[in-house]
Design a protein around this motif. Structure first.
Motif, PDB file in Angstrom:
ATOM      1  N   THR A  96       8.795 -68.837   6.230  1.00 59.62           N
ATOM      2  CA  THR A  96       7.397 -69.227   6.112  1.00 59.62           C
ATOM      3  C   THR A  96       7.090 -69.838   4.750  1.00 59.62           C
ATOM      4  N   ARG A  97       5.937 -70.438   4.669  1.00 59.94           N
ATOM      5  CA  ARG A  97       5.417 -70.959   3.405  1.00 59.94           C
ATOM      6  C   ARG A  97       4.914 -69.790   2.566  1.00 59.94           C
ATOM      7  N   LYS A  98       4.599 -70.044   1.321  1.00 53.74           N
ATOM      8  CA  LYS A  98       4.102 -68.984   0.440  1.00 53.74           C
ATOM      9  C   LYS A  98       2.850 -68.316   0.986  1.00 53.74           C
ATOM     10  N   ASP A  99       2.032 -69.076   1.705  1.00 50.04           N
ATOM     11  CA  ASP A  99       0.794 -68.512   2.251  1.00 50.04           C
ATOM     12  C   ASP A  99       1.016 -67.776   3.577  1.00 50.04           C
ATOM     13  N   GLY A 100       2.278 -67.696   4.034  1.00 51.46           N
ATOM     14  CA  GLY A 100       2.615 -66.974   5.262  1.00 51.46           C
ATOM     15  C   GLY A 100       2.582 -67.817   6.518  1.00 51.46           C
ATOM     16  N   SER A 101       2.124 -69.061   6.424  1.00 51.98           N
ATOM     17  CA  SER A 101       2.079 -69.926   7.605  1.00 51.98           C
ATOM     18  C   SER A 101       3.468 -70.520   7.885  1.00 51.98           C
TER      19      SER A 101
END
Length: 87
Positions: A8-13
C-alpha cells in the motif's frame, strides 16, 4: 494462487497501476498479478499514444509498459510521460 500481503501507499490506500501492452492477454494476466498483491488497476492501454492519454486521465502510481508496440514504442511513451510529469 495465494494472495500476497497487500502493498500500500503511505496513507494505506492501494497502489494504482497503469498496464500498457498491445496484447490483451498479457494485460489481463498482469492485472491478475497486480490484484493478487492488493494493487488497483487505474487503467489499461494497448499502445504508447493511448498510454500517455491514460496516464493523464488516471494519474497512476506505477506504469507497467511493454517496449514493442504499434503506434508508439513503450520507451518513447515513457519518455514523454516523464517529460510531462517530472514528479
Amino acid at each position: 494462487m495465494d494472495q500476497f500481503p497487500a502493498i500500500t501507499r503511505k496513507d494505506g490506500s492501494s497502489i494504482r497501476f497503469l498496464i500498457v501492452d498491445d496484447s490483451v492477454f498479457a494485460r489481463k494476466n498482469v492485472a491478475k498479478m497486480v490484484e493478487s498483491f492488493g494493487g488497483q488497476i487505474a487503467g489499461e492501454a494497448g499502445d504508447g499514444c493511448t498510454a500517455i492519454t491514460e496516464y493523464d486521465r488516471a494519474t497512476p502510481d506505477i506504469v507497467l509498459m511493454d517496449i514493442t508496440m504499434p503506434q508508439m514504442e513503450g520507451i518513447e511513451a515513457a519518455e514523454r510521460i516523464i517529460r510531462s510529469h517530472p514528479g
